[in-house]
Every structure is written in C-alpha cells, then in structure tokens.
Scaffold this motif. Structure first.
Motif, PDB file in Angstrom:
ATOM      1  N   HIS A 179     -29.477 -30.399  56.587  1.00  0.00           N
ATOM      2  CA  HIS A 179     -29.498 -28.992  56.985  1.00  0.00           C
ATOM      3  C   HIS A 179     -30.759 -28.697  57.774  1.00  0.00           C
ATOM      4  O   HIS A 179     -31.813 -29.181  57.428  1.00  0.00           O
ATOM      5  CB  HIS A 179     -29.425 -28.087  55.762  1.00  0.00           C
ATOM      6  CG  HIS A 179     -28.180 -28.275  54.975  1.00  0.00           C
ATOM      7  ND1 HIS A 179     -26.973 -27.766  55.367  1.00  0.00           N
ATOM      8  CD2 HIS A 179     -27.930 -28.961  53.840  1.00  0.00           C
ATOM      9  CE1 HIS A 179     -26.056 -28.112  54.491  1.00  0.00           C
ATOM     10  NE2 HIS A 179     -26.606 -28.835  53.563  1.00  0.00           N
ATOM     11  N   PRO A 180     -30.734 -27.867  58.773  1.00  0.00           N
ATOM     12  CA  PRO A 180     -29.583 -27.263  59.435  1.00  0.00           C
ATOM     13  C   PRO A 180     -29.060 -28.168  60.545  1.00  0.00           C
ATOM     14  O   PRO A 180     -29.734 -29.083  60.991  1.00  0.00           O
ATOM     15  CB  PRO A 180     -30.164 -25.986  60.020  1.00  0.00           C
ATOM     16  CG  PRO A 180     -31.564 -26.342  60.356  1.00  0.00           C
ATOM     17  CD  PRO A 180     -31.993 -27.325  59.287  1.00  0.00           C
TER      18      PRO A 180
ATOM     19  N   GLN B 232     -20.452 -29.844  63.527  1.00  0.00           N
ATOM     20  CA  GLN B 232     -20.923 -29.146  62.326  1.00  0.00           C
ATOM     21  C   GLN B 232     -19.806 -29.035  61.290  1.00  0.00           C
ATOM     22  O   GLN B 232     -20.013 -29.313  60.112  1.00  0.00           O
ATOM     23  CB  GLN B 232     -21.424 -27.752  62.686  1.00  0.00           C
ATOM     24  CG  GLN B 232     -22.717 -27.721  63.458  1.00  0.00           C
ATOM     25  CD  GLN B 232     -23.132 -26.293  63.763  1.00  0.00           C
ATOM     26  OE1 GLN B 232     -23.063 -25.432  62.893  1.00  0.00           O
ATOM     27  NE2 GLN B 232     -23.556 -26.041  64.988  1.00  0.00           N
TER      28      GLN B 232
END
Length: 176
Positions: free
Chosen positions: A97-98, A107
């Motif tokens: 993350h991210p 994603q």
C-alpha cells in the motif's frame, strides 16, 4: 514446454534502463511459468532476479510494460498464489500500500489476488470480501468479468450463506 522454450530463446542485454525493464519483464514471465509448473525454487530465484533488476530501474514504463519493484511484488503474489503459499501472498500484499501510481486495472487485480490469498487463511478470511469490494470500487469490470474474482465471490457467499450481515457481498454478487 513451448512457452519455456520461447522464453529461454530470448536473451536481452541489460545495458540500459529500458533493456533492464524488458529483461525484468521476461524474467517475471519465466518466474510465473515456473510457479505454475510447481518449480518453486526456480520461481523464487527468478523473482529475486527480477527484484534486483527492479531495484536498479525503479518504477518504469519502458515499452509500456510497467516494470519496477511494485510490479515485481504483484507478479510474485500471483506466482506464490499459484504455488499455494497464501501466507506469503498476504504478507507481500500487506506491504504494497498504496498503489496509486498503478493503473486502475492493476490496482483492482492486486485486490482480487490479495483477497484470494486472504480467503485461504482462516484468521483473515473475513477480509477477503473487503478486498473484493475495494477492487470493485477501483475497477468494477475487473471484478465482474474476472473468473478468479467471480470464483472467490461464489466461495465467500457459499461460506456465509447463513450470514445475512454481509449485504455488501450479496449486492456485489448481484452486480457481477
């Protein structure tokens, strides 16, 4: 065997950042093929080699392939999932993350893969549905059209058929 032969026939010199990214992507393909073929030691060595190349290149997009440390970690997750090493997949996934610099399709793919691993871990199973819902928020068609995501959704619903508390999961199933 044919895929392995084709990959083995390609030798890319690592003399520039672009060629290192290409060599790294080919190494990832070799690693994933080894993982699917249950050659876990070979897969681990190739993932490690790709990680070394990614450390040298950083996050890149030569030839629009998207190669770098994050992509190597994602592919390692895919490979370890195929090998049945769910704890390792969850461990790698928790550290990623991210992912904001990746395209929405990648994603969402991460969240589906992470959810598939979590569903196999007794203590983390309840988080698998959350991962699928997160994937849907990012890229709905990735969840609706992906056979792995749909299989995971079916599995999660079958396990929780008595539990009506997770309406979100039931709603996601209707949308998919």
């Amino acid at each position: 065997d044919l895929a392995q032969a084709e990959l083995d026939a390609i030798d890319v010199p690592t003399t520039s950042p672009e060629s290192m990214q290409l060599a790294g992507t080919l190494t990832l393909a070799r690693a994933l093929l080894a993982a699917v073929d249950s050659r876990t030691a070979d897969a681990a060595a190739m993932f490690d080699e790709a990680a070394r190349l990614a450390e040298r290149t950083g996050e890149g997009d030569a030839f629009e392939m998207g190669f770098g440390p994050t992509v190597v970690a994602l592919w390692r997750m895919y490979g370890m999932l195929e090998a049945g090493d769910y704890k390792r997949v969850a461990h790698i996934g928790a550290a990623l993350h991210p992912l904001d610099h990746l395209c929405p399709l990648w994603q969402a793919g991460y969240w589906v893969t992470y959810g598939r691993a979590l569903a196999r871990l007794q203590s983390r199973r309840h988080h698998a549905g959350q991962a699928l819902r997160r994937a849907e928020e990012i890229c709905p068609h990735r969840v609706y059209r992906d056979s792995f995501a749909r299989d995971l959704l079916t599995e999660l619903l079958a396990r929780s058929w008595r539990d009506t508390a997770d309406r979100d999961l039931h709603d996601l199933a209707r949308r998919a």
